[in-house]
Design a protein around this motif. Structure first.
Motif, PDB file in Angstrom:
ATOM      1  N   TYR A 165       0.821  -1.209   0.000  1.00 28.83           N
ATOM      2  CA  TYR A 165       0.000   0.000   0.000  1.00 28.83           C
ATOM      3  C   TYR A 165       0.859   1.265   0.000  1.00 28.83           C
ATOM      4  CZ  TYR A 165      -4.371  -2.500   1.000  1.00 28.83           C
ATOM      5  OH  TYR A 165      -5.476  -3.308   0.924  1.00 28.83           O
ATOM      6  N   LEU A 166       2.066   1.158   0.528  1.00 27.87           N
ATOM      7  CA  LEU A 166       2.909   2.339   0.674  1.00 27.87           C
ATOM      8  C   LEU A 166       3.314   2.924  -0.674  1.00 27.87           C
ATOM      9  CD1 LEU A 166       5.235   1.279   3.623  1.00 27.87           C
ATOM     10  CD2 LEU A 166       3.063   2.523   3.694  1.00 27.87           C
ATOM     11  N   TYR A 167       3.345   2.093  -1.709  1.00 28.51           N
ATOM     12  CA  TYR A 167       3.694   2.594  -3.040  1.00 28.51           C
ATOM     13  C   TYR A 167       2.636   3.573  -3.562  1.00 28.51           C
ATOM     14  CZ  TYR A 167       7.135  -1.160  -3.040  1.00 28.51           C
ATOM     15  OH  TYR A 167       8.188  -1.984  -2.721  1.00 28.51           O
ATOM     16  N   ILE A 168       1.439   3.493  -2.979  1.00 29.27           N
ATOM     17  CA  ILE A 168       0.367   4.417  -3.335  1.00 29.27           C
ATOM     18  C   ILE A 168       0.259   5.541  -2.311  1.00 29.27           C
ATOM     19  CG2 ILE A 168      -2.122   4.646  -3.726  1.00 29.27           C
ATOM     20  CD1 ILE A 168      -2.154   1.715  -4.565  1.00 29.27           C
ATOM     21  N   VAL A 169       0.298   5.169  -1.021  1.00 31.89           N
ATOM     22  CA  VAL A 169       0.040   6.132   0.038  1.00 31.89           C
ATOM     23  C   VAL A 169       1.117   7.202   0.129  1.00 31.89           C
ATOM     24  CG1 VAL A 169      -0.160   6.409   2.541  1.00 31.89           C
ATOM     25  CG2 VAL A 169      -1.335   4.528   1.398  1.00 31.89           C
ATOM     26  N   VAL A 170       2.387   6.808   0.128  1.00 35.85           N
ATOM     27  CA  VAL A 170       3.469   7.784   0.326  1.00 35.85           C
ATOM     28  C   VAL A 170       3.498   8.837  -0.784  1.00 35.85           C
ATOM     29  CG1 VAL A 170       5.959   8.106   0.510  1.00 35.85           C
ATOM     30  CG2 VAL A 170       4.853   6.215   1.726  1.00 35.85           C
ATOM     31  N   PRO A 171       3.511   8.465  -2.073  1.00 33.91           N
ATOM     32  CA  PRO A 171       3.480   9.502  -3.118  1.00 33.91           C
ATOM     33  C   PRO A 171       2.209  10.349  -3.062  1.00 33.91           C
ATOM     34  CG  PRO A 171       4.141   7.395  -4.054  1.00 33.91           C
ATOM     35  CD  PRO A 171       3.652   7.118  -2.669  1.00 33.91           C
ATOM     36  N   LEU A 172       1.072   9.712  -2.722  1.00 30.49           N
ATOM     37  CA  LEU A 172      -0.186  10.451  -2.639  1.00 30.49           C
ATOM     38  C   LEU A 172      -0.134  11.504  -1.541  1.00 30.49           C
ATOM     39  CD1 LEU A 172      -3.139  10.722  -3.604  1.00 30.49           C
ATOM     40  CD2 LEU A 172      -3.758   9.029  -1.861  1.00 30.49           C
ATOM     41  N   VAL A 173       0.342  11.133  -0.359  1.00 29.87           N
ATOM     42  CA  VAL A 173       0.430  12.070   0.749  1.00 29.87           C
ATOM     43  C   VAL A 173       1.365  13.226   0.418  1.00 29.87           C
ATOM     44  CG1 VAL A 173       1.341  12.338   3.094  1.00 29.87           C
ATOM     45  CG2 VAL A 173      -0.215  10.459   2.568  1.00 29.87           C
ATOM     46  N   LEU A 174       2.518  12.915  -0.169  1.00 32.07           N
ATOM     47  CA  LEU A 174       3.469  13.968  -0.527  1.00 32.07           C
ATOM     48  C   LEU A 174       2.861  14.932  -1.545  1.00 32.07           C
ATOM     49  CD1 LEU A 174       6.774  11.906  -0.784  1.00 32.07           C
ATOM     50  CD2 LEU A 174       6.030  13.393   1.084  1.00 32.07           C
ATOM     51  N   ALA A 175       2.138  14.393  -2.518  1.00 32.98           N
ATOM     52  CA  ALA A 175       1.516  15.234  -3.541  1.00 32.98           C
ATOM     53  C   ALA A 175       0.424  16.116  -2.943  1.00 32.98           C
ATOM     54  CB  ALA A 175       0.946  14.373  -4.657  1.00 32.98           C
ATOM     55  N   LEU A 176      -0.380  15.560  -2.036  1.00 36.54           N
ATOM     56  CA  LEU A 176      -1.485  16.311  -1.457  1.00 36.54           C
ATOM     57  C   LEU A 176      -1.015  17.369  -0.468  1.00 36.54           C
ATOM     58  CD1 LEU A 176      -3.995  13.365  -0.884  1.00 36.54           C
ATOM     59  CD2 LEU A 176      -4.131  15.150  -2.625  1.00 36.54           C
ATOM     60  N   ALA A 177       0.188  17.196   0.087  1.00 40.21           N
ATOM     61  CA  ALA A 177       0.719  18.191   1.020  1.00 40.21           C
ATOM     62  C   ALA A 177       1.317  19.392   0.298  1.00 40.21           C
ATOM     63  CB  ALA A 177       1.774  17.548   1.917  1.00 40.21           C
ATOM     64  N   MET A 178       1.560  19.274  -0.992  1.00 36.07           N
ATOM     65  CA  MET A 178       2.250  20.320  -1.743  1.00 36.07           C
ATOM     66  C   MET A 178       1.466  21.622  -1.936  1.00 36.07           C
ATOM     67  SD  MET A 178       5.311  19.481  -2.384  1.00 36.07           S
ATOM     68  CE  MET A 178       5.753  20.619  -3.706  1.00 36.07           C
ATOM     69  N   PRO A 179       0.140  21.598  -2.133  1.00 39.99           N
ATOM     70  CA  PRO A 179      -0.565  22.851  -2.450  1.00 39.99           C
ATOM     71  C   PRO A 179      -0.340  23.983  -1.458  1.00 39.99           C
ATOM     72  CG  PRO A 179      -1.976  20.992  -2.920  1.00 39.99           C
ATOM     73  CD  PRO A 179      -0.760  20.431  -2.256  1.00 39.99           C
ATOM     74  N   ARG A 180      -0.323  23.701  -0.135  1.00 42.01           N
ATOM     75  CA  ARG A 180      -0.101  24.766   0.849  1.00 42.01           C
ATOM     76  C   ARG A 180       1.310  25.344   0.723  1.00 42.01           C
ATOM     77  NH1 ARG A 180      -4.910  23.992   1.403  1.00 42.01           N
ATOM     78  NH2 ARG A 180      -6.083  23.993   3.369  1.00 42.01           N
ATOM     79  N   LEU A 181       2.245  24.505   0.350  1.00 42.20           N
ATOM     80  CA  LEU A 181       3.616  24.957   0.144  1.00 42.20           C
ATOM     81  C   LEU A 181       3.710  25.813  -1.111  1.00 42.20           C
ATOM     82  CD1 LEU A 181       6.418  24.558   1.472  1.00 42.20           C
ATOM     83  CD2 LEU A 181       6.784  22.667  -0.124  1.00 42.20           C
TER      84      LEU A 181
END
Length: 234
Positions: A165-181
């Motif tokens: 699952y981490l192959y999906i979760v980790v990239p997804l979380v990193l991508a979703l955290a980017m907009p505020r940055l």
């Protein structure tokens, strides 16, 4: 589960190092460089400001939270018996941990405004794309509540979900955290040195001590009792 003293201590030391190095100002140059890299591109790349404004709308946050919950329920559907109840209870524990970490973050004696408020010359997506109600500033950006939620979810995924699952979760979380940055609502270290340490402290106590298993067993037992009591009679 027994105490894993090395893991427990290691996560807390890492959290302390991140907070200490931030407090000493070692991350300041990187913070500024990342902010200005994104901020300049709001006006130099066609359509980038519109994309950033769209991704920073409040309803997007709700959609992301729903996506995370669906991810947990999908995993629960694939298991059976008591493990299903335990998986669903993890969602409740995750929500509780987020609330506690957010409260701890607000209690920190730190007031740090967003870079868009620090630099008057900074471009702001709310001015570049006024037709969309988005977030590009915060009077107290450290730590990021947004980042706390993502970091907590990722840690739960690392410790409790299958490795694939981490192959999906980790990239997804990193991508979703980017907009505020990208919008300048948060500094890079609001996430790395603010949100992540809080999640690391939580992971140390939950997953390197018997605490998570103990809480899960209690909640699962309560859920099963309620289900037996309220289950429709056939």
């Amino acid at each position: 589960m027994r105490w894993d003293f090395k893991g427990w201590l290691g996560l807390q030391l890492l959290a302390v190092v991140l907070l200490f190095t931030w407090w000493q100002g070692y991350w300041l140059n990187l913070d500024e460089a990342i902010f200005w890299w994104f901020n300049r591109r709001l006006v130099t790349i066609p359509g980038f400001a519109e994309l950033v404004a769209f991704l920073n709308q409040r309803w997007i946050d709700g959609a992301v939270a729903l996506l995370m919950a669906l991810f947990v329920f999908h995993h629960a559907r694939l298991v059976s018996g008591r493990e299903r109840s335990r998986t669903v209870c993890l969602l409740l524990i995750m929500a509780g941990c987020f609330s506690l970490q957010a409260a701890a973050g607000k209690a920190l004696p730190v007031e740090r405004p967003s870079p868009t408020l620090v630099y008057e010359q900074a471009e702001r997506v709310t001015q570049l794309v006024p037709e969309l109600t988005s977030k590009d500033a915060s009077g107290n950006a450290f730590p990021s509540d947004h980042g706390i939620g993502f970091a907590t979810f990722m840690l739960f995924a690392i410790y409790r979900f299958p490795r694939r699952y981490l192959y999906i979760v980790v990239p997804l979380v990193l991508a979703l955290a980017m907009p505020r940055l990208m919008s300048g609502a948060h500094w890079f270290t609001d996430f790395i040195c603010g949100s992540v340490p809080l999640a690391l402290f939580t992971a140390a106590w939950l997953f390197h001590t018997p605490l998570a298993n103990w809480l899960t067993d209690i909640l699962a037992g309560l859920v099963e009792k309620l289900w037996r009591r309220w289950r429709p009679q056939r």
